[in-house]
Design a protein around this motif. Structure first.
Motif, short mmCIF file in Angstrom:
data_model
loop_
_atom_site.label_atom_id
_atom_site.label_comp_id
_atom_site.label_asym_id
_atom_site.label_seq_id
_atom_site.Cartn_x
_atom_site.Cartn_y
_atom_site.Cartn_z
N ASP A 23 -12.28 2.68 -8.80
CA ASP A 23 -10.79 2.64 -8.97
C ASP A 23 -10.37 2.16 -10.26
OD1 ASP A 23 -11.31 -0.34 -9.73
OD2 ASP A 23 -11.28 -0.85 -7.47
N TRP A 80 -5.75 2.14 -8.19
CA TRP A 80 -5.58 3.61 -7.53
C TRP A 80 -6.92 3.74 -7.38
CZ3 TRP A 80 -7.03 8.44 -10.59
CH2 TRP A 80 -6.98 9.37 -9.72
N GLU A 81 -7.23 4.22 -6.12
CA GLU A 81 -8.65 4.37 -5.73
C GLU A 81 -8.83 5.92 -5.09
OE1 GLU A 81 -12.49 2.43 -2.94
OE2 GLU A 81 -10.40 1.42 -3.02
N PRO A 82 -9.29 6.73 -6.03
CA PRO A 82 -9.27 8.04 -5.87
C PRO A 82 -10.42 8.41 -5.08
CG PRO A 82 -10.06 7.75 -7.88
CD PRO A 82 -9.61 6.54 -7.64
N ARG A 83 -10.37 9.32 -4.00
CA ARG A 83 -11.58 9.63 -3.21
C ARG A 83 -12.40 10.76 -3.72
NH1 ARG A 83 -8.25 9.56 2.64
NH2 ARG A 83 -7.18 7.48 2.35
N VAL A 84 -13.72 10.30 -4.01
CA VAL A 84 -14.33 11.27 -4.62
C VAL A 84 -15.69 11.40 -3.61
CG1 VAL A 84 -15.83 11.68 -6.82
CG2 VAL A 84 -13.56 10.72 -6.93
N LYS A 85 -16.30 12.56 -3.57
CA LYS A 85 -17.33 12.78 -2.65
C LYS A 85 -18.81 11.97 -3.25
CE LYS A 85 -15.94 16.83 -0.40
NZ LYS A 85 -16.34 18.08 0.02
N LYS A 86 -19.40 11.42 -2.47
CA LYS A 86 -20.74 10.70 -2.97
C LYS A 86 -20.51 9.60 -3.93
CE LYS A 86 -23.48 14.76 -2.11
NZ LYS A 86 -24.63 15.59 -2.44
N ASP A 146 -3.28 6.58 -2.22
CA ASP A 146 -4.47 5.57 -2.38
C ASP A 146 -4.11 4.75 -3.33
OD1 ASP A 146 -6.21 6.42 -0.25
OD2 ASP A 146 -6.69 8.09 -1.77
N LYS A 180 0.88 -1.12 -0.06
CA LYS A 180 -0.10 0.06 -0.21
C LYS A 180 0.82 1.26 -0.09
CE LYS A 180 -3.68 -2.55 2.24
NZ LYS A 180 -4.21 -2.90 3.81
N LYS A 224 -18.45 5.94 -4.04
CA LYS A 224 -17.57 5.05 -3.56
C LYS A 224 -17.35 3.82 -4.49
CE LYS A 224 -19.20 5.94 1.13
NZ LYS A 224 -19.58 5.67 2.38
#
Length: 168
Positions: free
Chosen positions: A164, A153-159, A116, A112, A161
């Protein structure tokens, strides 16, 4: 949190199990046949190590016996002069079930990284297996071992989930 280990033993006895014959239909599907008696016996071992918060190593191995007892092979014997065929059979005794290797294993080393990103080094071992139920060396697939590298790669995007991107 640092390690895990499990073992699973199994024995499955079948009466009238459907098994592949090694033949394909005209559309490419596996042709199956019913065998009176067969069994699968084995042990699955799974282990995991987590020496650091950013590193996991999970691996598994399965050792098994996958057998048809008193297997009768049916075939057509052709006369090479007249090309007339006669339907024959031969009792081969106890044989391996087609496409059922006795050894399989896998390993997944997961690193890891910041941002992310995860890097997986995945290895798989598949023991020898037969294309049909005759156990003929001419119809055998040798054991093989393969490695794969997967970057996720799992980007953090609001709303949103579960989004990737993967490179394999």
């Amino acid at each position: 949190d640092k390690y895990s280990l499990s073992a699973n033993g199994y024995y499955m006895y079948y009466h009238d199990q459907l098994v592949p014959t090694g033949e394909l239909s005209s559309t490419g599907y596996t042709i199956m046949t019913n065998v009176p008696r067969s069994y699968r016996l084995g042990i699955e071992l799974t282990a995991g190590l987590k020496p650091f918060s950013f590193l996991d190593w999970n691996f598994t191995v399965t050792l098994s016996r996958n057998k048809i007892t008193d297997f009768i092979s049916y075939y057509t014997d052709y006369d090479t002069v007249t090309w007339e065929g006669s339907y024959k059979s031969r009792n081969l005794g106890t044989v391996d079930i087609a496409y059922s290797p006795s050894v399989t294993g896998s390993s997944d080393i997961n690193l890891k990284l910041p941002g992310d990103i995860e890097v997986h080094f995945i290895s798989k071992l598949v023991g020898r297996q037969y294309f049909d139920n005759t156990m003929s060396p001419d119809r055998m697939l040798n054991s093989y071992f393969v490695n794969n590298l997967r970057i996720t790669w799992e980007p953090r995007v609001k709303k949103l989930k579960g989004l990737d991107f993967q490179l394999l």
